[in-house]
Each structure stands twice: as C-alpha cells, then as structure tokens.
Scaffold this motif. Structure first.
Motif, PDB file in Angstrom:
ATOM      1  N   ILE A   1     -18.752  54.629  78.811  1.00 25.28           N
ATOM      2  CA  ILE A   1     -19.249  53.110  77.822  1.00 25.28           C
ATOM      3  C   ILE A   1     -19.480  53.297  76.381  1.00 25.28           C
ATOM      4  N   VAL A   2     -19.393  52.549  75.468  1.00 28.81           N
ATOM      5  CA  VAL A   2     -20.480  52.452  74.362  1.00 28.81           C
ATOM      6  C   VAL A   2     -20.782  51.126  73.855  1.00 28.81           C
TER       7      VAL A   2
ATOM      8  N   SER B   1     -24.487  50.821  81.736  1.00 25.11           N
ATOM      9  CA  SER B   1     -24.042  51.475  83.088  1.00 25.11           C
ATOM     10  C   SER B   1     -23.772  50.879  84.298  1.00 25.11           C
ATOM     11  N   ARG B   2     -24.542  49.149  84.122  1.00 22.58           N
ATOM     12  CA  ARG B   2     -23.268  48.109  84.715  1.00 22.58           C
ATOM     13  C   ARG B   2     -21.717  48.092  84.421  1.00 22.58           C
TER      14      ARG B   2
ATOM     15  N   LEU C   1     -18.510  48.134  85.835  1.00 19.77           N
ATOM     16  CA  LEU C   1     -16.848  47.412  86.332  1.00 19.77           C
ATOM     17  C   LEU C   1     -16.289  47.230  85.344  1.00 19.77           C
ATOM     18  N   GLY C   2     -15.633  48.950  84.753  1.00 14.24           N
ATOM     19  CA  GLY C   2     -14.508  49.069  83.386  1.00 14.24           C
ATOM     20  C   GLY C   2     -14.155  48.761  82.585  1.00 14.24           C
ATOM     21  N   VAL C   3     -15.639  47.856  81.861  1.00  8.77           N
ATOM     22  CA  VAL C   3     -15.883  47.895  80.599  1.00  8.77           C
ATOM     23  C   VAL C   3     -16.079  49.453  79.461  1.00  8.77           C
TER      24      VAL C   3
END
Length: 288
Positions: free
Chosen positions: A17-18, A220-221, A225-227
C-alpha cells in the motif's frame, strides 16, 4: 531522470500500500518528506483553505490548483498526487487541466464525478453526474495526457447518494474507460472498503479524512482490506490548526511562551528550508 509519475507507478507496483499524507503548504511538504513519506497528497479542500481562506465548493479554479500544486511538485523530492476537482468545467477545460498538470510534473491527478461546481464529499450532500458523462471525462483525460506517465484517478462520490453497489459499478466503468486508480469516496465501514476492493480489478484508493465519513485506519489495516493507495489529507492541517489556535488564545490572554514541547524547533525548520546551506554559502563568499 525518472519522472514523479514513473516513481509513483513503481511504488504502487512494489508496495502493499502507498500511504500519502496531506500537504497544504511548503512547510508541511518539507516535514512530510523529512518523516520519510514517499508520496504526498495535495488536497483541494486544504489547498483552497490555506491559499484562499475559502471553502471547498469550486471557488478555486484550474489556475489556482495548477499554480499551488505545481509549486509543490517543483519543490518535492517525492511524487505529488493532486486534486483536480471535476476538471473545472467542460471537457475542453478538463483537457487543459490535464495538460497543465503534466507540465507541472504532478504524478497523479484525481478527477471527480460530481457536477461542476463540486462540494466536499464529506461535508455536503455530494451528487454524481450520469455515469456516461464521467466515462467521457476519463476518456478525455487519458487522451490529453498523451505519452506522459501521469496517473489518472477516477473518483466517485455516488456512495452517499446512490449506495455502495452503484458506486462500485461506476468505478468499474471508469476503470474500463482508462482510469489507472479508482477512488471510492466516503465508504462508511471496513466491510464496504473490502467489498469494493474485491469487486474492482484496478487499484483502490481511499480517503482517510479525519472528521469525515470513512473510518480512519492505519495503512497496514487498509492494505489488509485491499486498498492500494490511502490518502490522509486532514491529519496534519487539523493538528497544526489546533496548535496555532492554542497559541493565539494564549497570546490574547497576555501569555507569550507556550510549553516548548508543543512547538516545533525553529532551528530544525530553518534547516529544512535550507538556511544552513545559505549561511554557509554567504560565509564562503563574504557577503549576502
């Protein structure tokens, strides 16, 4: 030299994730970079508030955005993702906006499916134009960028007015029209975010706006969730405003020395602004 857009594309490809913190002036930009963030987000809400003292209701125009965010991109060492509202009018206006953002070196620009003028998606009752109209915006934006590596972000504000399923359907259409990243504005739970991420085949972007409709979570959460891209536009300005308000209130009560622990170090911000190098230069050459 690698472009900012190419750098952002590489980050998105290599990282789970960014996370891009919001910047609203050059001092916030320098502080975010110093903290080690590898991408930054320039919000229309906070850019308009900081530069003009006005609400995010379409008062600022393309020239305002391109000027403010272009200066951010010129100063930053990392990619700047920038708001572009609805493209500021007609499709011709949108084409010109994309061309200006490309020339400014902005890494990614978000385009909304609200009517023009827009309103902040977490404050007013935002509505969306027909899907076909936004699809045309995406097609024009992709055409206008040409060979530039600028990423096009397609945002929908339809969650609050049409529901989650309709918003996801819109985002899928925007992706098919060429959007590189799909921005679901104002989902109201972790479950909604996860459903959207699993339903879409392009990277999902979430706006973690403190005080807004979406639950603010750690990067990180969100990744769980797929973000793929999470922006945090409000945390820094709201924190800075609280500190400033406290000092102004103290001074109004005839006090001038707050707890040093509540203040940023003057020498450190001078260093980040390049003052040490300037003083050394002046010393070497014997004058100002």
């Amino acid at each position: 030299m690698t472009s900012a857009a190419a750098s952002l594309r590489a980050l998105l490809a290599s990282e789970a994730i960014v996370a891009a913190p919001g910047i609203y002036d050059h001092m916030s930009l320098l502080l975010a970079e110093a903290a080690g963030h590898r991408a930054l987000y320039a919000s229309g809400y906070w850019g308009t508030a900081s530069a003009l003292g006005e609400a995010d209701v379409g008062i600022a125009g393309m020239s305002d955005f391109a000027s403010i965010f272009g200066r951010f991109a010129a100063r930053a060492k990392v990619p700047v993702i920038a708001d572009a509202d609805t493209g500021f009018g007609s499709l011709t206006n949108l084409r010109r906006t994309v061309q200006h953002y490309c020339r400014a070196g902005i890494a990614a620009m978000q385009i909304e499916d609200q009517p023009f003028p827009k309103i902040c998606g977490h404050v007013g009752r935002a509505t969306a134009v027909p899907t076909a109209e936004m699809v045309k915006r995406m097609q024009v934006a992709v055409e206008a960028r040409g060979d530039d590596e600028l990423l096009i972000i397609g945002r929908t504000d339809a969650r609050r007015s049409e529901g989650l399923e309709a918003a996801i359907e819109r985002l899928a259409a925007y992706g098919e029209a060429g959007a590189d990243i799909l921005f679901l504005e104002a989902p109201e739970s972790e479950e909604e975010i996860a459903v959207a991420a699993s339903a879409l085949d392009k990277p999902l972007m979430i706006n973690a706006a403190h005080g807004g409709a979406t639950p603010v979570r750690s990067p990180s959460r969100y990744a769980e969730l797929g973000v793929k891209l999470a922006i945090y536009p409000a945390g820094a300005p709201l924190s800075a405003l609280k500190g400033a308000a406290n000092f102004y209130a103290m001074l109004a009560c005839d006090e001038a020395n707050p707890d040093p622990q509540t203040m940023f170090d003057f020498k450190e911000i001078s260093r980040l602004l390049g003052m040490d190098e300037i003083v050394a230069f002046q010393d070497r050459h014997g004058g100002a």
